[in-house]
Each structure stands twice: as C-alpha cells, then as structure tokens.
Design an enzyme around this catalytic site. Structure first.
Site, short mmCIF file in Angstrom:
data_model
loop_
_atom_site.label_atom_id
_atom_site.label_comp_id
_atom_site.label_asym_id
_atom_site.label_seq_id
_atom_site.Cartn_x
_atom_site.Cartn_y
_atom_site.Cartn_z
CB THR A 71 29.10 39.43 43.32
OG1 THR A 71 29.86 40.07 42.29
CG2 THR A 71 27.89 38.74 42.72
CG ASN A 150 31.45 48.90 36.50
OD1 ASN A 150 30.36 49.43 36.70
ND2 ASN A 150 31.56 47.77 35.83
CD GLN A 178 35.72 49.99 39.60
OE1 GLN A 178 36.80 50.57 39.67
NE2 GLN A 178 35.62 48.75 39.16
CB SER A 198 35.21 44.38 45.79
OG SER A 198 35.91 43.26 45.31
CG HIS A 200 39.14 41.95 43.16
ND1 HIS A 200 39.18 42.17 41.81
CD2 HIS A 200 37.85 41.71 43.47
CE1 HIS A 200 37.94 42.05 41.32
NE2 HIS A 200 37.13 41.78 42.31
CB THR A 236 35.07 28.83 58.45
OG1 THR A 236 34.34 27.78 59.07
CG2 THR A 236 36.37 29.08 59.19
CB CYS A 324 31.29 40.90 34.70
SG CYS A 324 32.22 41.39 36.13
N1 PLP Z 1 30.46 46.50 41.58
C1 PLP Z 1 31.31 47.15 40.76
C2 PLP Z 1 31.09 48.60 40.45
C3 PLP Z 1 32.41 46.46 40.21
O1 PLP Z 1 33.26 47.11 39.39
C4 PLP Z 1 32.58 45.10 40.53
C5 PLP Z 1 33.68 44.31 39.91
O2 PLP Z 1 33.90 44.31 38.74
C6 PLP Z 1 31.66 44.48 41.39
C7 PLP Z 1 30.61 45.22 41.88
C8 PLP Z 1 31.78 43.03 41.76
O3 PLP Z 1 32.87 42.83 42.63
P1 PLP Z 1 33.38 41.36 43.01
O4 PLP Z 1 34.35 40.97 41.94
O5 PLP Z 1 34.05 41.53 44.35
O6 PLP Z 1 32.20 40.49 43.10
#
Ligand code: PLP
Length: 383
Positions: A71, A150, A178, A198, A200, A236, A324
């Site tokens: 994000t 996603n 993704q 990202s 995670h 940092t 989200c």
């Molecule tokens: N973009 C996509 C396609 C995602 O699936 C996600 C997470 O759900 C994000 C952006 C946002 O990632 P982050 O959780 O690292 O902000």
C-alpha cells in the site's frame, strides 16, 4: 481439521524465514545508519538483502526501495510520479479492478486536480489493450495496472501494456503483489518503470514491501526525514522484516515452479469436482489466463457470506472478495466491474490456495463446500 484457504489475503510466515529473521531482532539490532559496529552489521545485512531483491528482479541496487507495505509503495509511486510530472499533464489511467491501495490513491489524486480513467474489463475478465490505446490522451502521464487480480486471479498482459505506455512516453507501474509468488518478475522483460511487491503474500513477514523504480525517473517521496533509502523513504529500516522479505524471496524463486504445478493441480481438482456437483456454479474469469492460486466461485441463490460463515464454523477459512473490502460491506468492485449485479456479486466466495495446501485439504474443501451449498439451498427452498 482446520483448513486455511485464504492465501490471497495473507500467507503464514515460513518457519525458515522466521529463523532467518530472529538474529536481527536480537544480536544484530543496530540501526543501519549508525557508524559503529552494531550499525555497520545491520548496514551490511541491508545491502545484502537489497542485492538479492535487485538480482531477482533484474534491477540495480538504487532502484529498490524498502517500504512498510505494498500500500505504501503504491501510494509513493502514484502520488510521487503524478506530482513530479503534473506540468506535463494530469491524466492517469488505471483499471476498475485494482486493489483499493491504487483506487483510493487515484481518488485522492482526483481531489488534487488530476483526472483518472478507470478501465473496465471485458465480461470474461480479460483486459482490453485496444481500450487502453483509445483511452490514452496527450496529457496522460501515468498508467498503473495490476499484474494479477487479487479477487478473481486473472493475469493482465503487462508486457504489452508496457510497450503501449512506452510508445507514448508514459510512465508505467504494476502492482505485482499477487503475481510474484507464481510468476517471475524480470522488470526489463515486463517492460515496467515501477513494480510493487508485498512480503506477506509469499510467506514473508507483514509490514514489508518493496518499490522498484527504474533509474532516471524522478518522483516525489511520500516520507521526508533522515534520507534513508536514497532519500526516497525516510524511516529507520525494519531490518528483521527486510531480512525476512529477502529470505522469503529466495525460497519463492527456488520453489516457484513446483508450487505452481501443485497449487494449479489442486485448484483444477477443486473446481472440476464442484462443477460436477453444481453444474450452475460460475467460475469468474474462467476463460482468461488465471493465476493458479485463486478461484472465485459463484453459487447462484447461495449467499457467499452465509457460506463463508458456515465454512468458518467448520474450521475452513475462505473469503468473500478481498480481505480489505470485506469491512466496506459493499459488494466487490471487481465483480461489479465484470458486470455482475449486486445480488450475483454477493453469491461469490474466493478460495485461495498456497504451498501448504494438501490433497487431503482439497478433498475436505470439496466435501464441506458441497454440504453447505446444498444446506443453504435447502434452507432457501423451505423459506
Ligand atoms: N495489491 C494487491 C493486489 C493486494 O492483494 C494487496 C493485499 O491485499 C495489496 C496491494 C496491499 O498489500 P499490503 O497489505 O502489503 O499493503
């Protein structure tokens, strides 16, 4: 038996990644900007991680910025490029099915005098290059299109979009969050000027992302301060998180092909068995190229939310759209962009698989989904 089938929302931390991170919380806790030995050890680790990431993406060191999330990366590059190039034009192109990180940033930019075109998808979930060409204006300065959706898992023609963008000298960013776990990201082959990942989403820690930006593209930083990350992201650095990101990337690169085949086989099995049970089931984006890990399924006359809750009670985690958007309580903007009515969008669940998914889990998933879809349909008949 508990089953996690929501890998598109987040993935568990790989134990190997976790052990790799631990010494950077304990022994090597220094601030990489400090000149003493504690700082220098952290600095060396940071440089090593940056080199790994850069090599995998075919980028150079200064082109990789560590951030706190995808994000943040998306906000940085969209706002950064928009404000840096506003004297050349104020038109931006994105798609109507992007993650909220992109959509909400674009909405914000609209309040700052930019105009944004949100491209719809074709009914089958595919992206129209012809429509993109038609939408480009003389004052278009930026295109941002995701590489893999996603919610429905469709893959977009990034290389071709890059070619079109560059033939008009337009900056091109892709959200590859993704996409990366299942497709390698060579930034030259993909023809992108910027790319976001990202940690995670591929068994790394939460709270770490990267932003790749091709050399020679100036942009306004989001965060001002101590000048870390080549002055592009003051703060940092989160060294344990960055080391975890680095390790997760190494593991992804090693096992990507094997994971792809495994996960795709499981997804095909799940979809084909459910399709036999429920001939009226609709798989969104079925005719498009899809990532192996995401399946968006609609069972007509069955509430996706009710199905998700029943599965949750049975110990199975799936979702209804992106993690989200669930809190918004609005039907999925992705499904609406495909032309589904609100009712149809609400009849959908997303199952997403990952490297820890097993054959046994798939069999239980097929059994439980069948059971609960039938139960919900029976309940509706009795009403
Ligand atoms: N973009 C996509 C396609 C995602 O699936 C996600 C997470 O759900 C994000 C952006 C946002 O990632 P982050 O959780 O690292 O902000």
């Amino acid at each position: 038996m508990k089953i996690y089938a929501d890998y598109a929302a987040t993935t568990p931390l790989d134990p190997e990644v976790k052990s790799f991170m631990m010494p950077f919380y304990d022994e090597f806790f220094g601030n990489p900007s400090s000149v003493h030995q504690y700082g220098q050890k952290a600095h060396v680790a940071l440089n090593t991680a940056r080199k790994t990431v850069a090599d995998f993406l075919h980028a150079s060191l200064e082109e990789i910025i560590f951030t706190g999330s995808a994000t943040e990366s998306i906000n940085t590059i969209l706002k950064g490029i928009a404000f840096a190039r506003s004297s050349q034009g104020k038109h931006i192109i994105t798609s109507a099915v992007e993650h909220d990180a992109t959509l909400q940033t674009c909405t914000f930019l609209e309040t700052q005098g930019f105009s944004v075109s949100y491209l719809p998808l074709e009914k089958d979930g595919s992206f129209s290059l012809e429509l993109l060409e038609k939408t480009i204006q003389k004052d278009t300065i930026l295109i941002s299109i995701m590489a893999c959706n996603n919610e429905i898992g469709t893959i977009f023609p990034i290389k071709e979009i890059g070619k079109i963008a560059h033939s008009h000298s337009i900056f091109f960013h892709t959200d590859a969050v993704q996409y990366y776990p299942y497709f390698s990201c060579n930034v030259d082959e993909l023809q992108v000027d910027a790319l976001t990942l990202s940690g995670h989403k591929f068994y790394g820690p939460k709270g770490v992302g990267i932003l790749y930006v091709r050399k020679g593209n100036e942009y306004m930083p989001l965060l001002h301060g101590g000048g870390q990350e080549f002055g592009k992201r003051s703060s940092t650095q989160n060294i344990p998180g960055i080391m975890g990101f680095n390790k997760a990337m190494e593991l992804t690169e090693i096992s990507r092909n094997e994971n792809f085949t495994r996960v795709e086989t499981f997804k095909n099995l799940l979809e084909s068995k459910l399709q036999i049970e429920f001939p009226d089931m609709i798989i969104h984006g079925l005719k498009s190229i899809r990532s192996p890990h995401i399946s968006s399924m609609r069972f007509p006359e069955v509430s996706g939310e009710a199905l998700m809750i029943r599965l949750d009670i049975a110990g199975i985690a799936v979702s209804i759209g992106s993690a989200c958007s669930v809190s918004h309580k609005t039907p999925s903007h992705v499904l609406s962009a495909l032309g589904l009515s609100e009712k149809e969008a609400r009849e959908t669940i997303r199952v997403s698989l990952g490297k820890y998914t097993t054959q046994e889990e798939i069999e239980v998933l097929i059994h439980e989904i069948t059971l609960h879809v039938k139960a919900l349909r029976n309940e509706k008949l009795r009403m």
